[in-house]
Design an enzyme around this catalytic site. Sequence first.
Site, PDB file in Angstrom:
ATOM      1  N   GLU A 110      77.493  44.854  47.881  1.00  0.00           N
ATOM      2  CA  GLU A 110      76.077  44.510  48.025  1.00  0.00           C
ATOM      3  C   GLU A 110      75.437  45.677  48.770  1.00  0.00           C
ATOM      4  O   GLU A 110      75.680  45.888  49.949  1.00  0.00           O
ATOM      5  CB  GLU A 110      75.949  43.187  48.778  1.00  0.00           C
ATOM      6  CG  GLU A 110      74.603  42.536  48.572  1.00  0.00           C
ATOM      7  CD  GLU A 110      73.601  43.024  49.574  1.00  0.00           C
ATOM      8  OE1 GLU A 110      72.925  44.053  49.284  1.00  0.00           O
ATOM      9  OE2 GLU A 110      73.483  42.418  50.637  1.00  0.00           O
ATOM     10  N   GLY A 116      79.745  52.205  50.019  1.00  0.00           N
ATOM     11  CA  GLY A 116      80.228  51.214  49.045  1.00  0.00           C
ATOM     12  C   GLY A 116      81.023  51.882  47.942  1.00  0.00           C
ATOM     13  O   GLY A 116      82.085  51.386  47.527  1.00  0.00           O
ATOM     14  N   GLY A 162      76.593  47.285  52.570  1.00  0.00           N
ATOM     15  CA  GLY A 162      76.210  48.492  53.304  1.00  0.00           C
ATOM     16  C   GLY A 162      75.552  49.480  52.378  1.00  0.00           C
ATOM     17  O   GLY A 162      74.887  49.103  51.406  1.00  0.00           O
ATOM     18  N   SER A 163      75.755  50.767  52.667  1.00  0.00           N
ATOM     19  CA  SER A 163      75.071  51.820  51.913  1.00  0.00           C
ATOM     20  C   SER A 163      75.768  52.081  50.576  1.00  0.00           C
ATOM     21  O   SER A 163      76.957  51.773  50.398  1.00  0.00           O
ATOM     22  CB  SER A 163      75.057  53.106  52.734  1.00  0.00           C
ATOM     23  OG  SER A 163      76.376  53.556  52.929  1.00  0.00           O
ATOM     24  N   CYS A 204      68.528  44.231  53.081  1.00  0.00           N
ATOM     25  CA  CYS A 204      68.919  44.693  51.747  1.00  0.00           C
ATOM     26  C   CYS A 204      67.884  44.261  50.720  1.00  0.00           C
ATOM     27  O   CYS A 204      67.548  45.004  49.813  1.00  0.00           O
ATOM     28  CB  CYS A 204      70.296  44.170  51.388  1.00  0.00           C
ATOM     29  SG  CYS A 204      70.491  42.416  51.726  1.00  0.00           S
ATOM     30  N   LYS A 250      85.925  43.413  59.431  1.00  0.00           N
ATOM     31  CA  LYS A 250      85.581  44.639  60.196  1.00  0.00           C
ATOM     32  C   LYS A 250      84.058  44.640  60.355  1.00  0.00           C
ATOM     33  O   LYS A 250      83.324  45.015  59.449  1.00  0.00           O
ATOM     34  CB  LYS A 250      86.048  45.866  59.397  1.00  0.00           C
ATOM     35  CG  LYS A 250      86.401  47.078  60.250  1.00  0.00           C
ATOM     36  CD  LYS A 250      85.256  47.628  61.081  1.00  0.00           C
ATOM     37  CE  LYS A 250      84.321  48.499  60.291  1.00  0.00           C
ATOM     38  NZ  LYS A 250      83.124  48.911  61.067  1.00  0.00           N
ATOM     39  N   GLU A 270      65.631  53.840  49.082  1.00  0.00           N
ATOM     40  CA  GLU A 270      65.693  52.800  50.110  1.00  0.00           C
ATOM     41  C   GLU A 270      65.396  53.448  51.463  1.00  0.00           C
ATOM     42  O   GLU A 270      66.053  54.409  51.857  1.00  0.00           O
ATOM     43  CB  GLU A 270      67.073  52.137  50.140  1.00  0.00           C
ATOM     44  CG  GLU A 270      67.126  51.020  51.160  1.00  0.00           C
ATOM     45  CD  GLU A 270      68.412  50.195  51.100  1.00  0.00           C
ATOM     46  OE1 GLU A 270      68.338  49.011  50.807  1.00  0.00           O
ATOM     47  OE2 GLU A 270      69.481  50.769  51.350  1.00  0.00           O
TER      48      GLU A 270
HETATM   49  O1  TXE Z   1      75.803  52.072  56.483  1.00  0.00           O
HETATM   50  P1  TXE Z   1      77.349  52.091  56.105  1.00  0.00           P
HETATM   51  P2  TXE Z   1      75.017  52.644  57.764  1.00  0.00           P
HETATM   52  C1  TXE Z   1      71.956  51.197  54.026  1.00  0.00           C
HETATM   53  C2  TXE Z   1      70.586  51.520  54.592  1.00  0.00           C
HETATM   54  C3  TXE Z   1      70.922  52.355  55.786  1.00  0.00           C
HETATM   55  C4  TXE Z   1      72.134  53.125  55.300  1.00  0.00           C
HETATM   56  C5  TXE Z   1      73.048  53.665  56.369  1.00  0.00           C
HETATM   57  O2  TXE Z   1      69.851  52.270  53.651  1.00  0.00           O
HETATM   58  O3  TXE Z   1      69.868  53.215  56.135  1.00  0.00           O
HETATM   59  O4  TXE Z   1      72.830  52.188  54.517  1.00  0.00           O
HETATM   60  O5  TXE Z   1      73.523  52.627  57.241  1.00  0.00           O
HETATM   61  C6  TXE Z   1      81.406  50.517  57.463  1.00  0.00           C
HETATM   62  N1  TXE Z   1      85.075  52.967  54.816  1.00  0.00           N
HETATM   63  N2  TXE Z   1      72.438  49.889  54.445  1.00  0.00           N
HETATM   64  O6  TXE Z   1      75.449  54.032  58.046  1.00  0.00           O
HETATM   65  O7  TXE Z   1      77.982  53.390  56.456  1.00  0.00           O
HETATM   66  C7  TXE Z   1      80.600  50.548  58.733  1.00  0.00           C
HETATM   67  O8  TXE Z   1      81.444  50.590  59.867  1.00  0.00           O
HETATM   68  C8  TXE Z   1      84.914  51.669  55.046  1.00  0.00           C
HETATM   69  C9  TXE Z   1      72.189  48.819  53.528  1.00  0.00           C
HETATM   70  O9  TXE Z   1      75.157  51.685  58.876  1.00  0.00           O
HETATM   71  O10 TXE Z   1      77.428  51.680  54.684  1.00  0.00           O
HETATM   72  C10 TXE Z   1      79.831  49.229  58.610  1.00  0.00           C
HETATM   73  O11 TXE Z   1      80.683  48.168  59.009  1.00  0.00           O
HETATM   74  N3  TXE Z   1      83.898  51.156  55.772  1.00  0.00           N
HETATM   75  C11 TXE Z   1      72.755  47.555  53.944  1.00  0.00           C
HETATM   76  C12 TXE Z   1      79.548  49.148  57.105  1.00  0.00           C
HETATM   77  O12 TXE Z   1      80.514  49.986  56.488  1.00  0.00           O
HETATM   78  C13 TXE Z   1      82.998  52.026  56.270  1.00  0.00           C
HETATM   79  C14 TXE Z   1      73.237  47.310  55.284  1.00  0.00           C
HETATM   80  C15 TXE Z   1      78.158  49.623  56.692  1.00  0.00           C
HETATM   81  O13 TXE Z   1      77.998  50.970  57.069  1.00  0.00           O
HETATM   82  C16 TXE Z   1      83.107  53.416  56.050  1.00  0.00           C
HETATM   83  C17 TXE Z   1      73.444  48.496  56.089  1.00  0.00           C
HETATM   84  C18 TXE Z   1      84.208  53.883  55.284  1.00  0.00           C
HETATM   85  N4  TXE Z   1      84.398  55.175  55.011  1.00  0.00           N
HETATM   86  C19 TXE Z   1      73.031  49.719  55.651  1.00  0.00           C
HETATM   87  N5  TXE Z   1      82.052  54.031  56.643  1.00  0.00           N
HETATM   88  C20 TXE Z   1      72.545  46.356  53.107  1.00  0.00           C
HETATM   89  N6  TXE Z   1      72.939  46.402  51.832  1.00  0.00           N
HETATM   90  O14 TXE Z   1      72.070  45.341  53.595  1.00  0.00           O
HETATM   91  C21 TXE Z   1      81.314  53.060  57.227  1.00  0.00           C
HETATM   92  N7  TXE Z   1      81.880  51.840  57.007  1.00  0.00           N
END
Ligand code: TXE
Length: 478
Positions: free
Chosen positions: A252, A235, A230-231, A286, A177, A380
């Site tokens: 991660e 996570g 992700g966030s 990240c 996804k 962050e």
């Molecule tokens: O992240 P999300 P967002 C951090 C960074 C950023 C913040 C928000 O601080 O400002 O997160 O970014 C999927 N169930 N990072 O809103 O929501 C979503 O579709 C399952 C750090 O973009 O965590 C995407 O594919 N999945 C980082 C993925 O999760 C869900 C990289 C990441 O989105 C979901 C990005 C749910 N309920 C953001 N909601 C890193 N570690 O590198 C969303 N997603």
Amino acid sequence: MLPDLPFDPSHMLIGGAWVPPGETLTLSNPSTDTPLCQIAKASVADVDTAVHAAEAARDGVWGQETALERGRLLTRLGQLVLEHVDILTTLEALDVGKPVTQARADAVALARYCEFYGGAADKIHGATIPYMDGYTVYTLREPHGVTGHIVPWNYPMQIIGRSVGAALAMGNACVLKPAEDACLTALFFAWLAQKAGLPDGALNVVPGLGREAGAALAVHPGIQHLSFTGSVATGSAVQIAAGANVVPVTLELGGKSPQIVFEDADLDAALPFLVNAGLQNAGQTCSASSRILVHRSRLAEVAERMAEAYRAKRIGAAMEDPDIGPLINARQRSRVEAFFDKAKDLPLIAECVAPDGPGHFVAARLYGPALPGHALAQDEIFGPVQVIIPFDSEDEALKIANGTEYGLVASVWTEKGARQMRLAKALRSGQVFINNYGAGGGVELPFGGVGKSGHGREKGFEALYGFSTLKTVAARHG
Ligand code: TXE
């Protein structure tokens, strides 16, 4: 404009077929804030179909594939990625807003992941265990079965390479996804995988909203392992959802990674790392180094030289290959600008001014000196913002470095060998670099965090353990 694609980017790849979705989302170019194309808004039912397609692959041809053949397939895929680096670069630059040179590096890294895991596929095995007389005991390393991969928008190619690449090498069937903000290279990669000969259903791609398609994948009972980047908030939600099915999760989740500059540091060597590790991909990394800890005796020098580097940077549209591109979307820009408000009590050391919109550009800013507890030194930001924090002793530097909720990457700049060893041991971090930062991002280097940076390890051989499970066989033969 989007280059011609060999597939319809509004379709999903499920069970080897490019399937039109019921609804679509608009993908836009962060450099211009204009629409790029329509992408699928996968529904809960689409995710369910994709998981069943993966189950069929696991129980069919793909599940029977030898490790040698899986390795050959990934190696072929790596070669195809290399042959398509130009188009992958363009897609990533348009979709993510990533400057062309940085997007190209990601495409090459994707090929490297395929090569590495292609080569590793038949080199991972179980062991024999000396046991009681009359027994032969051995272990078998087996795939989990169907693995879910929830990928963000900041490094789609690298994250797909390290998670899907390793999962396929171990013989899992994957449901991917990608992020709703950036999914074109995920689709292109899946198309290349088909060309490389990956059996139908071994890799399924369902672009869509996180709260809909992502959440459906996290909670699906047909998934046997989840990999999420992700966030922290999402996570944590994914881990809770997967917990209902008692499914292992690799998380991660980013960080607040420090670089520690001691009084004896070679500043000429350190400078590019101090700056670029914070500004690469507009700080949306990240492992971005957003905290620069500096021995007070070098504070003025470090601030002055970093400021000079900031002023020489250029922010612009990704296709013009600037040093810093736009942020991914307006929401991310607002997030970063909110930190500018929180930084009003901090001296602004330097700024690289952003062009006016319509792209999601934001200024790159260096602040300091700051106290370790300041919001800019704790949270962050995920933007081109760094903060300098002074220290007076090694103990204090260590305390500050370890003093956030995160622990992903840290680096130490000092010529003293004993100090390098002490800190490498004492830093609470998944990776520690000595007199460098990131070591070129090698695919061979296990990567992952402690604390709120997450758990589990991707990259290197370590990922293959994560994407597999161990069975113990004890045969009694008298
Ligand atoms: O992240 P999300 P967002 C951090 C960074 C950023 C913040 C928000 O601080 O400002 O997160 O970014 C999927 N169930 N990072 O809103 O929501 C979503 O579709 C399952 C750090 O973009 O965590 C995407 O594919 N999945 C980082 C993925 O999760 C869900 C990289 C990441 O989105 C979901 C990005 C749910 N309920 C953001 N909601 C890193 N570690 O590198 C969303 N997603």
